[in-house]
Design an enzyme around this catalytic site. Structure first.
Site, PDB file in Angstrom:
ATOM      1  N   LYS A 137       1.045   3.382   4.571  1.00 26.40           N
ATOM      2  CA  LYS A 137       0.199   3.881   5.676  1.00 26.40           C
ATOM      3  C   LYS A 137       0.323   2.970   6.903  1.00 26.40           C
ATOM      4  O   LYS A 137       0.559   3.429   8.011  1.00 26.40           O
ATOM      5  CB  LYS A 137      -1.284   3.961   5.244  1.00 26.40           C
ATOM      6  CG  LYS A 137      -1.531   4.859   4.036  1.00 26.40           C
ATOM      7  CD  LYS A 137      -3.003   4.926   3.665  1.00 26.40           C
ATOM      8  CE  LYS A 137      -3.597   3.628   3.159  1.00 26.40           C
ATOM      9  NZ  LYS A 137      -3.021   3.129   1.882  1.00 26.40           N
ATOM     10  N   ARG A 146       4.330  -7.776  -0.591  1.00 27.29           N
ATOM     11  CA  ARG A 146       4.023  -7.641   0.844  1.00 27.29           C
ATOM     12  C   ARG A 146       3.702  -8.998   1.473  1.00 27.29           C
ATOM     13  O   ARG A 146       3.014  -9.834   0.889  1.00 27.29           O
ATOM     14  CB  ARG A 146       2.828  -6.703   1.034  1.00 27.29           C
ATOM     15  CG  ARG A 146       2.349  -6.693   2.492  1.00 27.29           C
ATOM     16  CD  ARG A 146       1.367  -5.613   2.794  1.00 27.29           C
ATOM     17  NE  ARG A 146       0.298  -5.532   1.825  1.00 27.29           N
ATOM     18  CZ  ARG A 146      -0.493  -4.474   1.707  1.00 27.29           C
ATOM     19  NH1 ARG A 146      -0.310  -3.423   2.483  1.00 27.29           N
ATOM     20  NH2 ARG A 146      -1.444  -4.465   0.810  1.00 27.29           N
ATOM     21  N   ARG A 176      -7.988  -1.330  -6.837  1.00 25.12           N
ATOM     22  CA  ARG A 176      -7.829  -0.460  -5.661  1.00 25.12           C
ATOM     23  C   ARG A 176      -7.225   0.884  -6.058  1.00 25.12           C
ATOM     24  O   ARG A 176      -7.606   1.927  -5.517  1.00 25.12           O
ATOM     25  CB  ARG A 176      -6.953  -1.166  -4.619  1.00 25.12           C
ATOM     26  CG  ARG A 176      -7.737  -2.236  -3.855  1.00 25.12           C
ATOM     27  CD  ARG A 176      -6.868  -3.312  -3.268  1.00 25.12           C
ATOM     28  NE  ARG A 176      -5.876  -2.830  -2.335  1.00 25.12           N
ATOM     29  CZ  ARG A 176      -4.807  -3.527  -1.965  1.00 25.12           C
ATOM     30  NH1 ARG A 176      -4.604  -4.742  -2.462  1.00 25.12           N
ATOM     31  NH2 ARG A 176      -3.944  -3.044  -1.093  1.00 25.12           N
ATOM     32  N   ARG A 195      -2.075 -11.105   1.745  1.00 27.06           N
ATOM     33  CA  ARG A 195      -3.455 -10.631   1.801  1.00 27.06           C
ATOM     34  C   ARG A 195      -4.239 -11.090   0.573  1.00 27.06           C
ATOM     35  O   ARG A 195      -3.712 -11.120  -0.523  1.00 27.06           O
ATOM     36  CB  ARG A 195      -3.475  -9.105   1.880  1.00 27.06           C
ATOM     37  CG  ARG A 195      -3.637  -8.599   3.300  1.00 27.06           C
ATOM     38  CD  ARG A 195      -3.434  -7.128   3.442  1.00 27.06           C
ATOM     39  NE  ARG A 195      -4.197  -6.288   2.537  1.00 27.06           N
ATOM     40  CZ  ARG A 195      -4.201  -4.959   2.603  1.00 27.06           C
ATOM     41  NH1 ARG A 195      -3.501  -4.339   3.534  1.00 27.06           N
ATOM     42  NH2 ARG A 195      -4.908  -4.247   1.759  1.00 27.06           N
ATOM     43  N   ARG A 216     -12.073   7.506   3.108  1.00 28.17           N
ATOM     44  CA  ARG A 216     -11.593   7.397   1.734  1.00 28.17           C
ATOM     45  C   ARG A 216     -12.680   7.705   0.715  1.00 28.17           C
ATOM     46  O   ARG A 216     -12.528   7.358  -0.463  1.00 28.17           O
ATOM     47  CB  ARG A 216     -10.897   6.067   1.465  1.00 28.17           C
ATOM     48  CG  ARG A 216     -11.690   4.867   1.567  1.00 28.17           C
ATOM     49  CD  ARG A 216     -10.905   3.671   2.003  1.00 28.17           C
ATOM     50  NE  ARG A 216     -10.025   3.000   1.100  1.00 28.17           N
ATOM     51  CZ  ARG A 216      -9.003   2.251   1.544  1.00 28.17           C
ATOM     52  NH1 ARG A 216      -8.731   2.167   2.825  1.00 28.17           N
ATOM     53  NH2 ARG A 216      -8.280   1.605   0.708  1.00 28.17           N
TER      54      ARG A 216
HETATM   55  P1  AP5 Z   1       1.929  -0.899   3.707  1.00 31.41           P
HETATM   56  O1  AP5 Z   1       2.463  -0.084   4.839  1.00 31.41           O
HETATM   57  O2  AP5 Z   1       1.273  -2.190   4.020  1.00 31.41           O
HETATM   58  O3  AP5 Z   1       1.010   0.039   2.763  1.00 31.41           O
HETATM   59  P2  AP5 Z   1      -0.450   0.617   2.976  1.00 31.41           P
HETATM   60  O4  AP5 Z   1      -0.423   2.044   2.524  1.00 31.41           O
HETATM   61  O5  AP5 Z   1      -0.935   0.338   4.347  1.00 31.41           O
HETATM   62  O6  AP5 Z   1      -1.202  -0.230   1.864  1.00 31.41           O
HETATM   63  P3  AP5 Z   1      -2.588  -1.017   1.931  1.00 31.41           P
HETATM   64  O7  AP5 Z   1      -2.536  -1.999   0.780  1.00 31.41           O
HETATM   65  O8  AP5 Z   1      -2.835  -1.560   3.284  1.00 31.41           O
HETATM   66  O9  AP5 Z   1      -3.574   0.122   1.607  1.00 31.41           O
HETATM   67  P4  AP5 Z   1      -5.035   0.006   1.142  1.00 31.41           P
HETATM   68  O10 AP5 Z   1      -5.495   1.389   1.335  1.00 31.41           O
HETATM   69  O11 AP5 Z   1      -5.166  -0.557  -0.227  1.00 31.41           O
HETATM   70  O12 AP5 Z   1      -5.621  -1.137   2.113  1.00 31.41           O
HETATM   71  P5  AP5 Z   1      -6.611  -1.087   3.359  1.00 31.41           P
HETATM   72  O13 AP5 Z   1      -6.221  -2.181   4.264  1.00 31.41           O
HETATM   73  O14 AP5 Z   1      -6.752   0.280   3.899  1.00 31.41           O
HETATM   74  O15 AP5 Z   1       3.155  -1.146   2.693  1.00 31.41           O
HETATM   75  C1  AP5 Z   1       2.983  -1.920   1.515  1.00 31.41           C
HETATM   76  C2  AP5 Z   1       4.250  -2.721   1.227  1.00 31.41           C
HETATM   77  O16 AP5 Z   1       5.321  -1.834   0.922  1.00 31.41           O
HETATM   78  C3  AP5 Z   1       4.737  -3.567   2.425  1.00 31.41           C
HETATM   79  O17 AP5 Z   1       5.263  -4.767   1.953  1.00 31.41           O
HETATM   80  C4  AP5 Z   1       5.833  -2.701   3.068  1.00 31.41           C
HETATM   81  O18 AP5 Z   1       6.803  -3.493   3.720  1.00 31.41           O
HETATM   82  C5  AP5 Z   1       6.380  -1.964   1.853  1.00 31.41           C
HETATM   83  N1  AP5 Z   1       6.834  -0.608   2.176  1.00 31.41           N
HETATM   84  C6  AP5 Z   1       6.172   0.308   2.968  1.00 31.41           C
HETATM   85  N2  AP5 Z   1       6.862   1.457   3.021  1.00 31.41           N
HETATM   86  C7  AP5 Z   1       7.967   1.271   2.217  1.00 31.41           C
HETATM   87  C8  AP5 Z   1       9.068   2.115   1.849  1.00 31.41           C
HETATM   88  N3  AP5 Z   1       9.163   3.388   2.313  1.00 31.41           N
HETATM   89  N4  AP5 Z   1      10.002   1.610   1.012  1.00 31.41           N
HETATM   90  C9  AP5 Z   1       9.894   0.322   0.532  1.00 31.41           C
HETATM   91  N5  AP5 Z   1       8.888  -0.519   0.855  1.00 31.41           N
HETATM   92  C10 AP5 Z   1       7.933  -0.035   1.682  1.00 31.41           C
HETATM   93  O19 AP5 Z   1      -8.011  -1.456   2.658  1.00 31.41           O
HETATM   94  C11 AP5 Z   1      -8.216  -2.714   2.104  1.00 31.41           C
HETATM   95  C12 AP5 Z   1      -9.649  -2.829   1.603  1.00 31.41           C
HETATM   96  O20 AP5 Z   1     -10.560  -2.692   2.704  1.00 31.41           O
HETATM   97  C13 AP5 Z   1     -10.098  -1.765   0.587  1.00 31.41           C
HETATM   98  O21 AP5 Z   1      -9.740  -2.097  -0.739  1.00 31.41           O
HETATM   99  C14 AP5 Z   1     -11.627  -1.807   0.803  1.00 31.41           C
HETATM  100  O22 AP5 Z   1     -12.212  -2.937   0.181  1.00 31.41           O
HETATM  101  C15 AP5 Z   1     -11.746  -1.995   2.320  1.00 31.41           C
HETATM  102  N6  AP5 Z   1     -11.773  -0.709   3.033  1.00 31.41           N
HETATM  103  C16 AP5 Z   1     -10.887  -0.302   3.992  1.00 31.41           C
HETATM  104  N7  AP5 Z   1     -11.187   0.916   4.432  1.00 31.41           N
HETATM  105  C17 AP5 Z   1     -12.281   1.320   3.739  1.00 31.41           C
HETATM  106  C18 AP5 Z   1     -13.042   2.517   3.731  1.00 31.41           C
HETATM  107  N8  AP5 Z   1     -12.709   3.562   4.524  1.00 31.41           N
HETATM  108  N9  AP5 Z   1     -14.115   2.587   2.894  1.00 31.41           N
HETATM  109  C19 AP5 Z   1     -14.449   1.543   2.103  1.00 31.41           C
HETATM  110  N10 AP5 Z   1     -13.760   0.383   2.042  1.00 31.41           N
HETATM  111  C20 AP5 Z   1     -12.679   0.274   2.861  1.00 31.41           C
HETATM  112 MG    MG Z   2      -2.458  -0.866   5.150  1.00 28.11          MG
END
Ligand code: AP5
Ligand code: MG
Length: 210
Positions: A13, A127, A164, A153, A88
């Site tokens: 994402k 990552r 997660r 992270r 989410r």
């Molecule tokens: P990356 O692009 O970083 O993936 P991502 O989908 O953004 O993954 P996240 O871990 O950020 O998602 P998340 O939903 O768990 O975290 P968030 O920050 O939203 O890619 C991942 C890796 O893969 C990278 O190394 C990249 O280089 C590699 N990659 C990407 N695409 C690739 C490809 N095509 N091929 C190969 N490699 C690839 O949330 C974190 C925390 O915040 C949550 O757990 C929660 O505690 C809180 N939070 C956030 N939003 C909310 C909400 N709305 N409600 C409640 N709590 C929330």
């Molecule tokens: Mg992300």
């Protein structure tokens, strides 16, 4: 364009949002990035969410909804935004709908980046992010250039990722039919190269690559 990117942790994402927003000329609104900035800045919100995030749990809906709805009401979101990581839960999706409807606005699409559980652990544990630029790297798939300082992270431990993923399946996946019923859902295969995924997203959105 008012867009949502949804998908399991590690689906890509953040990677895709960064590539797409310059082309679409809309801001990237990532709830996770906003919480991480609050933690880094030592704000009250940061203190409140730090432990929850580290363990891979979800921040309570009322806190998240308040933060994101206020953000999308800022001036730079007037002509659109790309939401990443929000909504989410079902209450978050309903709150977003209500906030947009109150201003006579609506969403254009929700893009689901699909990725199998098996690839997620490897993507997440490998990552690295550059604190200075926010760039996202991977030690194997997209290594950081030499000399670029990177960090890991706090919630990218195997234990937190498992939590997660559980939260994603229990709380977030159920919002997908909510948007499907509205005819807004577009799915792309997140297991391809990042370039191919970007191309597919632009294609399902009907946007020509510039
Ligand atoms: P990356 O692009 O970083 O993936 P991502 O989908 O953004 O993954 P996240 O871990 O950020 O998602 P998340 O939903 O768990 O975290 P968030 O920050 O939203 O890619 C991942 C890796 O893969 C990278 O190394 C990249 O280089 C590699 N990659 C990407 N695409 C690739 C490809 N095509 N091929 C190969 N490699 C690839 O949330 C974190 C925390 O915040 C949550 O757990 C929660 O505690 C809180 N939070 C956030 N939003 C909310 C909400 N709305 N409600 C409640 N709590 C929330
Ligand atoms: Mg992300």
């Amino acid at each position: 364009m008012r867009l949502i990117l949804v998908g399991p942790p590690g689906a890509g994402k953040g990677t895709q949002a960064k590539r797409l927003v310059s082309q679409l000329n809309i801001p990237h609104v990532s709830s996770g990035d906003m919480f991480r900035a609050a933690i880094k800045n030592g704000t009250e919100l940061g203190k409140q969410v730090q432990e929850i995030m580290k363990q891979g749990h979800l921040v309570p809906d009322e806190v998240t909804i308040k933060m994101v709805i206020a953000r999308i009401k800022e001036d730079d979101c007037e002509s659109g935004f790309m939401l990443d990581g929000f909504p989410r839960t079902r209450p978050q999706a309903e709150a977003l709908d209500a906030a947009l409807a109150a201003d006579d606005l609506s969403l254009d699409a929700i893009v689901l980046i699909e990725a199998a559980d098996e690839v997620i652990i490897e993507r997440i544990t490998g990552r690295r992010t550059a604190p200075k630029t926010g760039a996202i790297y991977h030690i194997k798939f997209n290594p950081p250039p030499e000399g670029v300082e990177v960090t890991q992270r706090a919630d990218d431990t195997e234990e937190a990722v498992v939590q997660r993923m559980k939260k994603y399946h229990a709380e977030t996946a159920p919002i997908i039919p909510f948007y499907e019923a509205k005819g807004l859902l577009k799915s792309v295969n997140g297991l391809q190269t990042p370039d191919q995924v970007t191309e597919d997203i632009l294609s399902v959105l009907g946007v020509r690559k510039s």
